[in-house]
Design a protein around this motif. Structure first.
Motif, PDB file in Angstrom:
ATOM      1  N   LYS A  16      24.965 -82.874  55.214  1.00  0.00           N
ATOM      2  CA  LYS A  16      25.487 -81.769  56.028  1.00  0.00           C
ATOM      3  C   LYS A  16      25.114 -80.415  55.397  1.00  0.00           C
ATOM      4  O   LYS A  16      24.651 -79.509  56.089  1.00  0.00           O
ATOM      5  CB  LYS A  16      27.014 -81.906  56.108  1.00  0.00           C
ATOM      6  N   ALA A  17      25.335 -80.297  54.081  1.00  0.00           N
ATOM      7  CA  ALA A  17      25.017 -79.036  53.383  1.00  0.00           C
ATOM      8  C   ALA A  17      23.505 -78.800  53.420  1.00  0.00           C
ATOM      9  O   ALA A  17      23.050 -77.669  53.627  1.00  0.00           O
ATOM     10  CB  ALA A  17      25.525 -79.091  51.957  1.00  0.00           C
ATOM     11  N   GLU A  18      22.729 -79.862  53.251  1.00  0.00           N
ATOM     12  CA  GLU A  18      21.270 -79.728  53.237  1.00  0.00           C
ATOM     13  C   GLU A  18      20.746 -79.351  54.618  1.00  0.00           C
ATOM     14  O   GLU A  18      19.801 -78.578  54.751  1.00  0.00           O
ATOM     15  CB  GLU A  18      20.636 -81.048  52.752  1.00  0.00           C
ATOM     16  N   TRP A  19      21.374 -79.874  55.650  1.00  0.00           N
ATOM     17  CA  TRP A  19      20.950 -79.568  57.020  1.00  0.00           C
ATOM     18  C   TRP A  19      21.050 -78.061  57.276  1.00  0.00           C
ATOM     19  O   TRP A  19      20.238 -77.492  57.981  1.00  0.00           O
ATOM     20  CB  TRP A  19      21.829 -80.345  58.009  1.00  0.00           C
ATOM     21  N   ARG A  20      22.062 -77.427  56.657  1.00  0.00           N
ATOM     22  CA  ARG A  20      22.261 -75.987  56.879  1.00  0.00           C
ATOM     23  C   ARG A  20      21.302 -75.139  56.046  1.00  0.00           C
ATOM     24  O   ARG A  20      20.909 -74.062  56.460  1.00  0.00           O
ATOM     25  CB  ARG A  20      23.700 -75.608  56.539  1.00  0.00           C
ATOM     26  N   THR A  21      20.964 -75.605  54.851  1.00  0.00           N
ATOM     27  CA  THR A  21      20.172 -74.743  53.962  1.00  0.00           C
ATOM     28  C   THR A  21      18.717 -75.200  53.844  1.00  0.00           C
ATOM     29  O   THR A  21      17.836 -74.396  53.627  1.00  0.00           O
ATOM     30  CB  THR A  21      20.769 -74.739  52.540  1.00  0.00           C
ATOM     31  N   ARG A  22      18.502 -76.499  53.944  1.00  0.00           N
ATOM     32  CA  ARG A  22      17.187 -77.138  53.754  1.00  0.00           C
ATOM     33  C   ARG A  22      16.581 -76.769  52.391  1.00  0.00           C
ATOM     34  O   ARG A  22      15.367 -76.722  52.235  1.00  0.00           O
ATOM     35  CB  ARG A  22      16.231 -76.763  54.890  1.00  0.00           C
ATOM     36  N   GLU A  23      17.446 -76.485  51.424  1.00  0.00           N
ATOM     37  CA  GLU A  23      16.970 -76.061  50.099  1.00  0.00           C
ATOM     38  C   GLU A  23      16.258 -77.189  49.364  1.00  0.00           C
ATOM     39  O   GLU A  23      15.192 -76.984  48.783  1.00  0.00           O
ATOM     40  CB  GLU A  23      18.164 -75.612  49.241  1.00  0.00           C
ATOM     41  N   ILE A  24      16.856 -78.372  49.385  1.00  0.00           N
ATOM     42  CA  ILE A  24      16.285 -79.486  48.615  1.00  0.00           C
ATOM     43  C   ILE A  24      14.995 -79.952  49.266  1.00  0.00           C
ATOM     44  O   ILE A  24      13.948 -80.053  48.621  1.00  0.00           O
ATOM     45  CB  ILE A  24      17.295 -80.660  48.520  1.00  0.00           C
ATOM     46  N   PHE A  25      15.072 -80.209  50.574  1.00  0.00           N
ATOM     47  CA  PHE A  25      13.902 -80.748  51.260  1.00  0.00           C
ATOM     48  C   PHE A  25      12.729 -79.781  51.208  1.00  0.00           C
ATOM     49  O   PHE A  25      11.605 -80.172  50.893  1.00  0.00           O
ATOM     50  CB  PHE A  25      14.244 -81.085  52.720  1.00  0.00           C
ATOM     51  N   SER A  26      12.989 -78.509  51.500  1.00  0.00           N
ATOM     52  CA  SER A  26      11.871 -77.563  51.564  1.00  0.00           C
ATOM     53  C   SER A  26      11.214 -77.397  50.193  1.00  0.00           C
ATOM     54  O   SER A  26       9.980 -77.333  50.099  1.00  0.00           O
ATOM     55  CB  SER A  26      12.316 -76.211  52.127  1.00  0.00           C
ATOM     56  N   SER A  27      12.016 -77.354  49.121  1.00  0.00           N
ATOM     57  CA  SER A  27      11.395 -77.199  47.796  1.00  0.00           C
ATOM     58  C   SER A  27      10.567 -78.432  47.437  1.00  0.00           C
ATOM     59  O   SER A  27       9.458 -78.321  46.900  1.00  0.00           O
ATOM     60  CB  SER A  27      12.444 -76.910  46.722  1.00  0.00           C
ATOM     61  N   MET A  28      11.063 -79.616  47.784  1.00  0.00           N
ATOM     62  CA  MET A  28      10.316 -80.843  47.483  1.00  0.00           C
ATOM     63  C   MET A  28       9.035 -80.914  48.302  1.00  0.00           C
ATOM     64  O   MET A  28       7.945 -81.204  47.786  1.00  0.00           O
ATOM     65  CB  MET A  28      11.166 -82.087  47.801  1.00  0.00           C
ATOM     66  N   PHE A  29       9.163 -80.642  49.594  1.00  0.00           N
ATOM     67  CA  PHE A  29       8.016 -80.781  50.478  1.00  0.00           C
ATOM     68  C   PHE A  29       6.925 -79.764  50.137  1.00  0.00           C
ATOM     69  O   PHE A  29       5.741 -80.111  50.046  1.00  0.00           O
ATOM     70  CB  PHE A  29       8.462 -80.635  51.941  1.00  0.00           C
ATOM     71  N   ILE A  30       7.327 -78.523  49.923  1.00  0.00           N
ATOM     72  CA  ILE A  30       6.324 -77.488  49.622  1.00  0.00           C
ATOM     73  C   ILE A  30       5.621 -77.795  48.301  1.00  0.00           C
ATOM     74  O   ILE A  30       4.403 -77.650  48.189  1.00  0.00           O
ATOM     75  CB  ILE A  30       6.983 -76.079  49.621  1.00  0.00           C
ATOM     76  N   MET A 100      23.192 -90.623  44.612  1.00  0.00           N
ATOM     77  CA  MET A 100      21.900 -91.301  44.529  1.00  0.00           C
ATOM     78  C   MET A 100      21.326 -91.530  45.926  1.00  0.00           C
ATOM     79  O   MET A 100      20.157 -91.253  46.178  1.00  0.00           O
ATOM     80  CB  MET A 100      22.096 -92.642  43.798  1.00  0.00           C
ATOM     81  N   LEU A 101      22.189 -91.968  46.832  1.00  0.00           N
ATOM     82  CA  LEU A 101      21.732 -92.243  48.198  1.00  0.00           C
ATOM     83  C   LEU A 101      21.229 -90.964  48.872  1.00  0.00           C
ATOM     84  O   LEU A 101      20.199 -90.977  49.562  1.00  0.00           O
ATOM     85  CB  LEU A 101      22.887 -92.864  48.996  1.00  0.00           C
ATOM     86  N   GLY A 102      21.933 -89.865  48.659  1.00  0.00           N
ATOM     87  CA  GLY A 102      21.506 -88.581  49.236  1.00  0.00           C
ATOM     88  C   GLY A 102      20.133 -88.177  48.714  1.00  0.00           C
ATOM     89  O   GLY A 102      19.236 -87.835  49.491  1.00  0.00           O
ATOM     90  N   SER A 103      19.958 -88.246  47.394  1.00  0.00           N
ATOM     91  CA  SER A 103      18.662 -87.869  46.799  1.00  0.00           C
ATOM     92  C   SER A 103      17.561 -88.803  47.281  1.00  0.00           C
ATOM     93  O   SER A 103      16.429 -88.366  47.519  1.00  0.00           O
ATOM     94  CB  SER A 103      18.752 -87.917  45.272  1.00  0.00           C
TER      95      SER A 103
END
Lengths: 224, 234
Positions: A16-30, A100-103
């Motif tokens: 839920k928090a990641e959906w709002r910020t996309r901080e984790i996904f965007s840093s990993m993907f970029i 762990m599941l989230g990551s």
């Protein structure tokens, strides 16, 4: 609420928090994308792709994974939310599995999107190899994240956590990285499945051992 | 309700807590004053199961802290200068998350009730990161009382609050007190600490050097008493 529902709720909170910020996904993907682009320019077009591409792919995935793990626990450090989590009347192993599941989900998603880009950049057609490759990626990512989550929690209060995490993590996950690179190499060479069986066994054994060990030891690493 | 016997905590050679003994009955409110580095936060962290003691016996609501950590956590609520809130979740989502972790029944109604109590019901669907510091601290109180804990630990709850938020916190602490909750609070603020306490303690260099019921204290002159004990122990 049962054991697995609580695990899921901790993961839900991260999603839920990641959906709002996309901080984790965007840093990993970029980051993964940049590594792929740099390798695309750096490698000699005439070079044998078997020699370098598996390594390039797993450099992109593992370093992006470290970034994601770091981000995941930095979010827990804000307002000391992780301490709030530790104050909950749940087994600390539940907290480990939820984080762990989230990551695992975030890293898998980044890999899922980076893989087609990798195929385009290196002009590979891996569509018929996707089941084997997908299995190797899943098993390797699970091993990497299961140890990574433990070490991220361990280094949450250290000042140099961005450096500390890879320093602690990489020596332990060397078997996973070797297994992942070797198995990917065999798959890209279109070798029969029997040639990667031993690497798959290694990855499965690593996943089981480190998942159980991390689950059991999490309680001790998060206590001050 | 809270029983502490010979509690010590060491970090290497440094002794953060040196033989704390304490017994609190149900509904008592103890405020502990002490200078920086006295061990107040260490004491609260140990009581709230976030830190392991080096030695000593602690029982909360009859449960041994070392053996029944999970059960103890069901009985306690903690308010600290950190809010333990997720800024990218709404107030409602934060409380829903914590409520699920505590296995609370009838969660939507409970959340609305506590948000009403702390005056945040109108903004319950706003992200916590949009809240002021005072509002976040009020939500942190809601989080701590959501599961109706029998015992509460408050570590410097007034830190960083503006006058209005501090006033609201004081009213909330009065409410907490009248509901027969046992409370241990640490603070620097003598006036705010004395307002709500039944017992007053002074912790200096890891030792509880002073512990008296509020009735035996000259509240007007407590500042002098405080400095006397800090200097004696120092």
């Amino acid at each position: 609420m049962g054991f697995f529902q609580k695990v899921w709720f901790i993961t839900w909170k991260d999603i839920k928090a990641e959906w709002r910020t996309r901080e984790i996904f965007s840093s990993m993907f970029i980051f993964a994308l940049l590594v792929i682009v740099i390798f695309n320019f750096a490698l000699d077009p005439g070079a044998d792709p078997q020699m370098t591409l598996p390594g390039a792919l797993w450099i992109a995935f593992t370093f992006a994974g470290v970034l994601g793990l770091n981000r995941s626990f930095i979010l827990e450090r804000e307002n000391e939310a992780f301490q709030g989590l530790l104050l909950c009347p749940v087994d600390r192993g539940i907290i480990y599995l939820g984080k762990m599941l989230g990551s695992l989900l975030f890293m898998s998603l980044a890999e899922l999107i980076a893989l087609p880009i990798f195929m385009v950049f290196f002009n590979l057609n891996l569509l018929n190899l996707l089941p084997e490759l997908g299995l190797v990626i899943l098993l390797s990512t699970l091993g990497f994240i299961s140890v990574g989550t433990l070490f991220s929690a361990m280094s949450i209060h250290t000042k140099t956590r961005e450096v500390m995490l890879p320093v602690l993590l990489f020596p332990v996950v060397v078997p996973v990285i070797i297994g992942a690179v070797k198995a990917t190499d065999r798959i890209l060479a279109q070798k029969p499945l029997s040639e990667i069986t031993s690497w798959l066994h290694l990855l499965i054994a690593f996943d089981v051992i480190f998942l159980v060990a991390s689950f059991l030891t999490f309680e001790f690493v998060v206590e001050e | 309700m809270v029983y502490i016997q010979n509690l010590t905590k060491s970090f290497g050679n440094f002794k953060a807590l040196r033989g704390i003994n304490l017994k609190l009955e149900k509904g008592q409110f103890l405020t502990i004053f002490g200078p920086n580095g006295a061990g107040k936060t260490t004491l609260i962290k140990i009581l709230s199961t976030l830190m392991k003691p080096t030695s000593g016996v602690i029982k909360i609501a009859g449960l041994d802290l070392r053996e029944d950590g999970e059960s103890v956590r069901k009985q306690i609520g903690v308010i600290s200068h950190s809010t333990y809130l997720y800024p990218n979740l709404t107030a409602y989502e934060n409380l829903k998350f914590y409520g699920k972790m505590y296995d609370l029944q009838n969660l939507p109604a409970t959340i609305e009730r506590v948000l009403e109590e702390v005056g945040l019901k109108d903004r319950m669907h706003d992200l916590v990161r949009t809240y002021s510091r005072g509002m976040q601290q009020r939500l942190s109180i809601a989080r701590a009382i959501l599961h109706d804990p029998a015992v509460m630990f408050l570590d410097e709850p007034y830190t960083g609050l503006d006058l209005h938020a501090a006033e609201m916190l004081r009213d909330l602490l009065q409410t907490v007190h009248t509901r027969e909750r046992t409370v241990i609070m640490t603070t620097h603020s003598i006036s705010q600490g004395l307002e709500v306490s039944d017992l007053v303690g002074i912790l200096v260099r890891g030792k509880l050097v002073y512990l008296e019921p509020i009735g035996k204290i000259d509240t007007q002159d407590f500042g002098k008493t405080y400095f006397y004990w800090v200097e004696q122990a120092g």
